[in-house]
Design a protein around this motif. Structure first.
Motif, mmCIF file in Angstrom:
data_model
loop_
_atom_site.group_PDB
_atom_site.id
_atom_site.type_symbol
_atom_site.label_atom_id
_atom_site.label_comp_id
_atom_site.label_asym_id
_atom_site.label_seq_id
_atom_site.Cartn_x
_atom_site.Cartn_y
_atom_site.Cartn_z
ATOM 1 N N THR A 46 -1.573 3.754 -2.160
ATOM 2 C CA THR A 46 -2.903 3.561 -1.577
ATOM 3 C C THR A 46 -2.945 4.108 -0.149
ATOM 4 O OG1 THR A 46 -3.238 1.581 -2.898
ATOM 5 C CG2 THR A 46 -4.639 1.825 -0.958
ATOM 6 N N ARG A 47 -1.810 4.008 0.520
ATOM 7 C CA ARG A 47 -1.685 4.465 1.904
ATOM 8 C C ARG A 47 -0.381 5.248 2.009
ATOM 9 N NH1 ARG A 47 -1.476 0.266 7.054
ATOM 10 N NH2 ARG A 47 -1.230 1.855 8.650
ATOM 11 N N ASN A 91 0.821 -1.210 0.000
ATOM 12 C CA ASN A 91 0.000 0.000 0.000
ATOM 13 C C ASN A 91 0.856 1.262 0.000
ATOM 14 O OD1 ASN A 91 -2.411 -1.415 -0.037
ATOM 15 N ND2 ASN A 91 -2.656 -1.368 2.180
#
Length: 70
Positions: free
Chosen positions: A36-37, A31
């Motif tokens: 995504t993160r 991620n």
């Protein structure tokens, strides 16, 4: 975007192997790498510190480049 994947691959590590060094799940590294993160500053510092301990020569800015800096 960050350069975690580039630095990790230069060390010959998988996402799973890097994650294990922090006690994290592989998905967390994935991620972070794909955006995504976003890791917080403490996590960024830990990642850079570990990459350097493993033999890379990197800085916070080289792994996590500033966005739109002038």
């Amino acid at each position: 975007m960050n350069n975690i994947a580039r630095e990790r691959q230069a060390l010959g590590l998988t996402q799973e192997q890097l994650a294990q060094l922090f006690g994290w799940r592989q998905s967390r590294i994935s991620n972070y790498e794909n955006g995504t993160r976003n890791p917080g500053l403490p996590e960024c510092r830990l990642i850079v510190q570990k990459l350097n301990e493993l033999g890379r020569s990197c800085t916070l800015d080289s792994v996590f480049p500033p966005v739109g800096g002038d």
